[in-house]
Structure formats: structure tokens, C-alpha cells
Write an enzyme that holds these catalytic residues in place. Structure first.
Site, short mmCIF file in Angstrom:
data_model
loop_
_atom_site.label_atom_id
_atom_site.label_comp_id
_atom_site.label_asym_id
_atom_site.label_seq_id
_atom_site.Cartn_x
_atom_site.Cartn_y
_atom_site.Cartn_z
N ASN A 203 16.88 69.26 52.15
CA ASN A 203 17.92 68.62 51.34
C ASN A 203 19.20 69.43 51.49
O ASN A 203 19.33 70.50 50.91
CB ASN A 203 17.48 68.56 49.87
CG ASN A 203 18.55 67.97 48.97
OD1 ASN A 203 19.50 67.36 49.43
ND2 ASN A 203 18.37 68.15 47.67
N SER B 266 13.51 77.17 45.73
CA SER B 266 13.65 78.44 46.45
C SER B 266 12.53 78.68 47.46
O SER B 266 11.99 79.78 47.57
CB SER B 266 13.75 79.61 45.45
OG SER B 266 14.90 79.47 44.63
N HIS C 53 16.68 63.84 41.84
CA HIS C 53 16.77 65.29 41.95
C HIS C 53 17.33 65.85 40.65
O HIS C 53 18.15 65.22 39.98
CB HIS C 53 17.68 65.68 43.13
CG HIS C 53 17.63 67.13 43.47
ND1 HIS C 53 18.30 68.08 42.75
CD2 HIS C 53 16.95 67.79 44.45
CE1 HIS C 53 18.06 69.28 43.28
NE2 HIS C 53 17.24 69.13 44.30
N LYS D 55 22.11 68.76 50.44
CA LYS D 55 23.01 68.62 49.28
C LYS D 55 24.44 68.35 49.77
O LYS D 55 24.63 67.67 50.76
CB LYS D 55 22.89 69.84 48.37
CG LYS D 55 21.42 70.10 47.97
CD LYS D 55 21.26 71.13 46.89
CE LYS D 55 19.78 71.33 46.58
NZ LYS D 55 19.57 72.28 45.47
N GLU E 154 9.74 70.12 41.37
CA GLU E 154 10.75 71.16 41.52
C GLU E 154 11.09 71.71 40.15
O GLU E 154 11.88 71.13 39.41
CB GLU E 154 12.00 70.59 42.22
CG GLU E 154 12.36 69.15 41.84
CD GLU E 154 13.82 68.84 42.05
OE1 GLU E 154 14.35 69.23 43.08
OE2 GLU E 154 14.44 68.24 41.14
N GLU F 11 19.47 67.91 39.96
CA GLU F 11 20.93 68.00 39.88
C GLU F 11 21.54 66.66 39.51
O GLU F 11 22.54 66.60 38.78
CB GLU F 11 21.49 68.51 41.22
CG GLU F 11 21.17 69.97 41.45
CD GLU F 11 21.14 70.40 42.91
OE1 GLU F 11 20.81 71.58 43.16
OE2 GLU F 11 21.43 69.58 43.80
N GLY G 244 17.63 77.19 43.55
CA GLY G 244 18.84 77.93 43.85
C GLY G 244 18.98 79.23 43.10
O GLY G 244 20.03 79.88 43.14
#
Length: 254
Positions: A12, A216, A98, A14, A170, A100, A176
Site C-alpha cells: 500500500n 509495520s 483502511h 498510500k 491492522e 487512515e 507507521g
């Protein structure tokens, strides 16, 4: 690695990579990964690079994914991307929900379920993301949150559609941050998700569905994570932005 389900490892990207940078990356990946057949390899560039990346990987073992898709077909939806537009670039996978997007775009489980149905209607495969925050994990709510997200985000799918849906676990606290769920934590969450899919659909669907880990993932922890019985691949963020590290994640997984 002998697994019941074929591993799927998706990068991904992003909001990273210009078209030129994207082409450089896939050019290197094609060389690094040319002989890999044991893993389904997917790259998910930003929308602006889908067309050129699609052409670059046409005759390779790398498949194309998108980072999002509208629940609507074509129409008056400014800034959105329809399934037919993704199919024009031979995309096969779409990341949905996701963390985010759940956080910044306030996407709900209900919206994600509509998108998942739209993805299947277009004969594409959704990668549906779920996961808890640090506060939720520390509060002992991991399974409660996962159940809510999975039941809501996969509502309306039939057994055949679910068998072709990838779930990406996730943990939000590991995205991250450099923190990674321990292999035991990852396996525990994946096993819970598989049991839940068995209750929602049936044991055959639960056995067939692939569940990725995201958070990660890097070359140093890929082998141990992928060795867990219910971990069927990875949704890779930062490590997918550099050809050597993404290739090493894949190679170390097998």
C-alpha cells in the site's frame, strides 16, 4: 512455507510516488521478484499512477490494486473513482476501510460494506481492513472492536463473495509507528477473525478466506509473522516504498 492458503502480500503506497517514481519502483520489483510464484504479489499505487503501472506490470507476476473505490457506479460524485475506471487499468484488488480512511475520512462500517459489495459486483477483490486502537487494546476491547467492524464491514456478502474477500487485520497502534504486534498477538487476532467468519458464514468460507496482517511489516519480522497458521499474508506500508525491502518481505515470507 507450506500453507493451506496461498500467501497474498500487497504494498500500500498510500499518498506516495509520482508516476516516474512509481515506474522506477515497479521496474526494480519486476527484476527482484521475477521468479516468485508461491505468493500473490500486489502493488497499490495512488490513482494517478495506476495507468502507467498497469502497463509496466502487464506481463509480470505482479498484480494491480487500488487504495479505495466509490460505492457508486459512474455519476455525479466529484472526486470519486468508479469500479469501471479501475477495471480499465486491469486492477484486480481494492483496499477498503483502511484505518487512515476510517480516521480521516470518517468511513463507517456501513459505507465499507457498500463498497465491498460494489467491488464484488465489478468482479474485483476487496481487501477489507479492520483493527483496534491502542486505547481499545489496552482496554481489553480488541475482540469486541474486531467483531463490530467485521460484522458491519462484511454485511451483505454471500458465501462465495466472502471466500474471495481478503481481510486485513491492522492494529492501528502498529501502523507507521515501528511497533509490531507480537506473533502471538497477530495469530490470536487472526484466529479470532477466522472463528467469527465461521459463525457468520460457515467453516468452509472461514478456511478459504485469506487474512493478512498489516502494521509495520518489514523484512526482519516477515518470516515469523507469516509462519503463524492463520496469517495468510501482509498489507505492507512503508516497507513497500522501496524495492529491496518489499522484495525481502516477500522472499522472507516463503
Amino acid at each position: 512455507m507450506d500453507k493451506e492458503r496461498k500467501l497474498i502480500i500487497a504494498g500500500n503506497w498510500k499518498m506516495n510516488k509520482t508516476v516516474a517514481e512509481a515506474l522506477d519502483l515497479v521496474s526494480d520489483l519486476k527484476i527482484e521478484l521475477v521468479n516468485i510464484k508461491e505468493v500473490d504479489i500486489v502493488v497499490c499505487p495512488p490513482f494517478t499512477a495506476l495507468g502507467e503501472v498497469s502497463k509496466a506490470i502487464l506481463d509480470s507476476n505482479i498484480r494491480l490494486g487500488a487504495q479505495n473505490m466509490s460505492e457508486h457506479n459512474v455519476g455525479a460524485y466529484t472526486g470519486e473513482i468508479a469500479a469501471v475506471m479501475l477495471k480499465e487499468f486491469s486492477a484486480r484488488y481494492v483496499i477498503l476501510g483502511h484505518s487512515e480512511r476510517r480516521q480521516h475520512q470518517k468511513e463507517s462500517d456501513e459505507l465499507i460494506s457498500k463498497k465491498a459489495l460494489a467491488v464484488h459486483t465489478a468482479a474485483l477483490k476487496p481487501i477489507v481492513c479492520v483493527g483496534e486502537t491502542l486505547a481499545e487494546r489496552e482496554g481489553g476491547q480488541t475482540e469486541k472492536i474486531l467483531e463490530k467492524q467485521i460484522r458491519g464491514s462484511l454485511a451483505g456478502l454471500n458465501k462465495d463473495q466472502m471466500s474471495e474477500t481478503i481481510v486485513a487485520y491492522e492494529p492501528v497502534w502498529a501502523i507507521g509507528t515501528g511497533k509490531t504486534a507480537t506473533t502471538a498477538q497477530a495469530q490470536e487476532a487472526h484466529a479470532f477473525i477466522r472463528r467469527l467468519l465461521g459463525k457468520m458464514f460457515d467453516e468452509t468460507v472461514a478456511r478459504r478466506a485469506r487474512i493478512q496482517y498489516g502494521g509495520s511489516v518489514k523484512p526482519s519480522n516477515a518470516r515469523e509473522l507469516m509462519s503463524q497458521p492463520d496469517v495468510d499474508g501482509a498489507l505492507v506500508g512503508g516497507a513497500s516504498l522501496e524495492a529491496g525491502s518489499f522484495a525481502d518481505v516477500i522472499k522472507n515470507s516463503i
